[in-house]
Motif scaffolding. Structure first.
Motif, PDB file in Angstrom:
ATOM      1  N   PRO A  11       0.831  -1.214   0.000  1.00  0.00           N
ATOM      2  CA  PRO A  11       0.000   0.000   0.000  1.00  0.00           C
ATOM      3  C   PRO A  11       0.861   1.259   0.000  1.00  0.00           C
ATOM      4  O   PRO A  11       1.796   1.378   0.796  1.00  0.00           O
ATOM      5  CB  PRO A  11      -0.758  -0.118   1.325  1.00  0.00           C
ATOM      6  N   SER A  17      -4.196   1.489  -0.321  1.00  0.00           N
ATOM      7  CA  SER A  17      -3.902   2.229   0.910  1.00  0.00           C
ATOM      8  C   SER A  17      -5.166   2.898   1.433  1.00  0.00           C
ATOM      9  O   SER A  17      -5.958   3.450   0.671  1.00  0.00           O
ATOM     10  CB  SER A  17      -2.848   3.303   0.634  1.00  0.00           C
ATOM     11  N   THR A  54      -1.808  -1.946   9.381  1.00  0.00           N
ATOM     12  CA  THR A  54      -0.461  -1.403   9.612  1.00  0.00           C
ATOM     13  C   THR A  54      -0.306  -1.071  11.093  1.00  0.00           C
ATOM     14  O   THR A  54      -1.067  -0.270  11.636  1.00  0.00           O
ATOM     15  CB  THR A  54      -0.248  -0.151   8.730  1.00  0.00           C
ATOM     16  N   LYS A  70       0.863  -5.676   9.267  1.00  0.00           N
ATOM     17  CA  LYS A  70       2.004  -5.120   8.518  1.00  0.00           C
ATOM     18  C   LYS A  70       2.855  -4.304   9.478  1.00  0.00           C
ATOM     19  O   LYS A  70       2.350  -3.358  10.095  1.00  0.00           O
ATOM     20  CB  LYS A  70       1.482  -4.231   7.390  1.00  0.00           C
ATOM     21  N   ASP A  93       8.121  -6.849   2.608  1.00  0.00           N
ATOM     22  CA  ASP A  93       8.427  -5.759   1.672  1.00  0.00           C
ATOM     23  C   ASP A  93       9.580  -4.929   2.200  1.00  0.00           C
ATOM     24  O   ASP A  93       9.996  -5.058   3.356  1.00  0.00           O
ATOM     25  CB  ASP A  93       7.192  -4.925   1.300  1.00  0.00           C
ATOM     26  N   GLY A 149      12.765  -2.672  -0.138  1.00  0.00           N
ATOM     27  CA  GLY A 149      14.014  -2.793  -0.896  1.00  0.00           C
ATOM     28  C   GLY A 149      13.988  -3.789  -2.032  1.00  0.00           C
ATOM     29  O   GLY A 149      15.028  -4.045  -2.639  1.00  0.00           O
ATOM     30  N   ARG A 189      13.857  -4.715  -5.544  1.00  0.00           N
ATOM     31  CA  ARG A 189      14.023  -3.965  -6.797  1.00  0.00           C
ATOM     32  C   ARG A 189      14.324  -4.866  -7.993  1.00  0.00           C
ATOM     33  O   ARG A 189      14.327  -4.409  -9.131  1.00  0.00           O
ATOM     34  CB  ARG A 189      15.194  -2.958  -6.663  1.00  0.00           C
ATOM     35  N   GLY A 223       6.784  -1.129  -2.964  1.00  0.00           N
ATOM     36  CA  GLY A 223       6.152   0.168  -2.710  1.00  0.00           C
ATOM     37  C   GLY A 223       6.608   1.200  -3.720  1.00  0.00           C
ATOM     38  O   GLY A 223       5.921   1.480  -4.719  1.00  0.00           O
ATOM     39  N   ARG A 224       7.806   1.722  -3.526  1.00  0.00           N
ATOM     40  CA  ARG A 224       8.291   2.813  -4.403  1.00  0.00           C
ATOM     41  C   ARG A 224       8.324   2.432  -5.884  1.00  0.00           C
ATOM     42  O   ARG A 224       7.967   3.277  -6.719  1.00  0.00           O
ATOM     43  CB  ARG A 224       9.672   3.281  -3.940  1.00  0.00           C
TER      44      ARG A 224
HETATM   45  C1  LIG Z   1       5.116   7.052  -0.912  1.00  0.00           C
HETATM   46  C2  LIG Z   1       4.826   5.944   0.062  1.00  0.00           C
HETATM   47  C3  LIG Z   1       3.598   5.892   0.682  1.00  0.00           C
HETATM   48  C4  LIG Z   1       3.308   4.858   1.568  1.00  0.00           C
HETATM   49  N1  LIG Z   1       2.074   4.790   2.109  1.00  0.00           N
HETATM   50  C5  LIG Z   1       1.761   3.761   2.934  1.00  0.00           C
HETATM   51  C6  LIG Z   1       0.455   3.645   3.458  1.00  0.00           C
HETATM   52  O1  LIG Z   1      -0.434   4.433   3.160  1.00  0.00           O
HETATM   53  N2  LIG Z   1       0.214   2.615   4.301  1.00  0.00           N
HETATM   54  C7  LIG Z   1       1.180   1.697   4.654  1.00  0.00           C
HETATM   55  O2  LIG Z   1       0.911   0.791   5.442  1.00  0.00           O
HETATM   56  N3  LIG Z   1       2.415   1.786   4.125  1.00  0.00           N
HETATM   57  C8  LIG Z   1       2.727   2.780   3.281  1.00  0.00           C
HETATM   58  N4  LIG Z   1       3.967   2.842   2.733  1.00  0.00           N
HETATM   59  C9  LIG Z   1       4.937   1.750   2.974  1.00  0.00           C
HETATM   60  C10 LIG Z   1       4.797   0.664   1.901  1.00  0.00           C
HETATM   61  O3  LIG Z   1       3.608  -0.034   2.071  1.00  0.00           O
HETATM   62  C11 LIG Z   1       5.924  -0.360   1.962  1.00  0.00           C
HETATM   63  O4  LIG Z   1       6.015  -0.892   3.239  1.00  0.00           O
HETATM   64  C12 LIG Z   1       7.288   0.181   1.535  1.00  0.00           C
HETATM   65  O5  LIG Z   1       7.169   1.160   0.534  1.00  0.00           O
HETATM   66  C13 LIG Z   1       8.138  -0.965   1.029  1.00  0.00           C
HETATM   67  O6  LIG Z   1       9.401  -0.538   0.697  1.00  0.00           O
HETATM   68  P1  LIG Z   1       9.875  -0.179  -0.798  1.00  0.00           P
HETATM   69  O7  LIG Z   1       9.322   1.169  -1.111  1.00  0.00           O
HETATM   70  O8  LIG Z   1      11.364  -0.190  -0.653  1.00  0.00           O
HETATM   71  O9  LIG Z   1       9.363  -1.239  -1.725  1.00  0.00           O
HETATM   72  C14 LIG Z   1       4.289   3.874   1.862  1.00  0.00           C
HETATM   73  C15 LIG Z   1       5.529   3.939   1.226  1.00  0.00           C
HETATM   74  C16 LIG Z   1       5.807   4.955   0.327  1.00  0.00           C
HETATM   75  C17 LIG Z   1       7.141   4.972  -0.357  1.00  0.00           C
END
Ligand SMILES: Cc1cc2nc3c(=O)[nH]c(=O)nc-3n(C[C@H](O)[C@H](O)[C@H](O)COP(=O)(O)O)c2cc1C
Ligand SMILES: CCCCCCCCCCCCCCC(=O)C(=O)O
Length: 361
Positions: free
Chosen positions: A76, A105, A161, A229, A284, A286, A288, A307-308
């Motif tokens: 999310p 999300s 979360t 989470k 989740d 990192g 890539r 995520g990113r």
């Molecule tokens: C821009 C952004 C917004 C996020 N928003 C949420 C969110 O609304 N709820 C949540 O549980 N995690 C959120 N996350 C965390 C992601 O769910 C996830 O755990 C994380 O991005 C994983 O790492 P990665 O970006 O390296 O893949 C967010 C992450 C990013 C980068």
């Protein structure tokens, strides 16, 4: 040319307002954990098997009743309309077309009903796989109504979360003065549909008062599978089992909550051990490359989230960008499986992973 996920980040960086780029790219405080997540994967090596006579690879998985074309799901992420005008609608269409599970999300800038409708329209012949991420709100009546909305919209699992008793602090956001959404963008799932002032939008409350009793409360109020989470301590993983949780998404929020926690892949073996196969552990942070997916699955993850990478795909090229990001990860995963002599995800076992000796990267 987009050859890999990192190419999408580069294009997204040039397209986005630097304030929004920093919001997405950044992590908490010194960003130690943010860096650790990718480094954790880089410190692991793969040890392939040979001459295994596997002609084709099977990548599909079934998780909590959702069938997916690969063990890579969309973690999310909030505020997709910050980076693209179609926001979560584009993401949902791309995820559905790719057959990937999307965790919507709670802080989406399009309401969950509309996200689900977009996903359904993209794949009229099958049900898209949608789960809903929830921040349990102290107003339980509101939380219950939101869970009902997500369920009625077609979400088939709840991802709660639990790593955010308060919001993590990104110094990038602070320096940039990013404290509120721009005019016209709101967390649409927080809009008052009944009660309150009609049309007004609530703030998401991060509550340090939440406890396991709230998880019990949720268990009593939904029949959907519940995943937590952000559980990082093995003792909390064992508590989750006792409270009837159905799965864990091992996550440090992409390094955006408590800084200085370990990378998720470093914690994975301990967490898998703690739950002892009784519930699936997803991860989740990192991820890539296809090789990262293989490392996590070999160490016991049932699937991984990104995520990113999804946000970079969306920012760089909208729905097509997200689709390409997912395709690239799928292609890389398939290629890595072939090179490892694996015909299916079941062939991924811990003996395929070695920790790189210290000092060698
Ligand atoms: C821009 C952004 C917004 C996020 N928003 C949420 C969110 O609304 N709820 C949540 O549980 N995690 C959120 N996350 C965390 C992601 O769910 C996830 O755990 C994380 O991005 C994983 O790492 P990665 O970006 O390296 O893949 C967010 C992450 C990013 C980068
Ligand atoms: C963090 C920048 C704040 C801008 C808008 C304020 C909205 C209230 C906070 C909602 C929580 C959204 C959490 C998103 C998330 O988990 C993350 O960015 O990480």
């Amino acid at each position: 040319m987009f050859l890999n996920v990192r190419d999408f980040e580069e294009v997204a960086r040039t397209r986005l307002d630097p304030v929004y780029y920093d919001y997405v790219a950044g992590g908490a405080r010194d960003e130690v954990t943010l860096r650790a997540n990718e480094e954790g994967f880089q410190r692991l090596s793969l040890l392939p098997r040979v001459l295994r006579g596997r002609e084709k690879r099977e990548l599909d998985v079934s998780l909590f009743g959702s069938r997916a074309s690969m063990p890579v799901l969309l973690s999310p992420t909030a505020f997709h309309r910050l980076v693209h005008p179609e926001g979560e609608l584009a993401t949902a269409r791309a995820a559905a077309a790719a057959g990937a599970i999307m965790i919507v999300s709670m802080a989406s800038t399009v309401a969950v009903e509309e996200v689900a409708a977009a996903a359904r329209a993209a794949v009229p012949d099958r049900a898209p796989a949608l789960w809903f991420q929830l921040y349990l709100q102290p107003d339980l009546e509101f939380t219950e109504a939101l869970v009902r909305r997500a369920t009625e919209a077609g979400c088939t699992a709840l991802v709660v979360t639990v790593d955010s008793p308060v919001l993590g602090l990104s110094e990038r956001n602070k320096r940039n003065g990013f404290t509120d959404l721009p005019e016209g963008l709101r967390c649409e799932n927080l809009r008052e549909l009944r009660g309150g002032e009609p049309g007004s939008v609530r703030q998401i409350v991060m509550s340090p008062e939440l406890s396991w009793e709230h998880v019990d409360w949720l268990r009593r109020h939904t029949s959907l599978p519940i995943l937590l989470k952000g559980v990082l301590h093995p003792e909390d993983a064992r508590l989750a089992l006792r409270h009837g949780v159905d799965g864990l998404l091992l996550s440090n929020h992409g390094g955006r909550q408590l800084d200085s926690v370990p990378s998720t892949v470093d914690l994975l073996p301990e967490m898998v051990d703690a739950v002892g196969g009784r519930i699936p552990v997803l991860l989740d942070g990192g991820v890539r490359r296809g090789t990262d997916v293989v490392k996590a699955l070999a160490l016991g993850a049932a699937a991984v989230g990104v995520g990113r990478p999804v946000v970079w795909g969306l920012a760089a090229d909208g729905e097509r960008g997200v689709r390409r990001v997912l395709e690239l990860l799928r292609e890389e995963l398939d290629h890595t499986l072939a090179l490892c002599g694996a015909g299916s995800l079941r062939d991924l076992t811990p003996d395929l992973v070695r920790r790189t000796p210290a000092g060698r990267g």
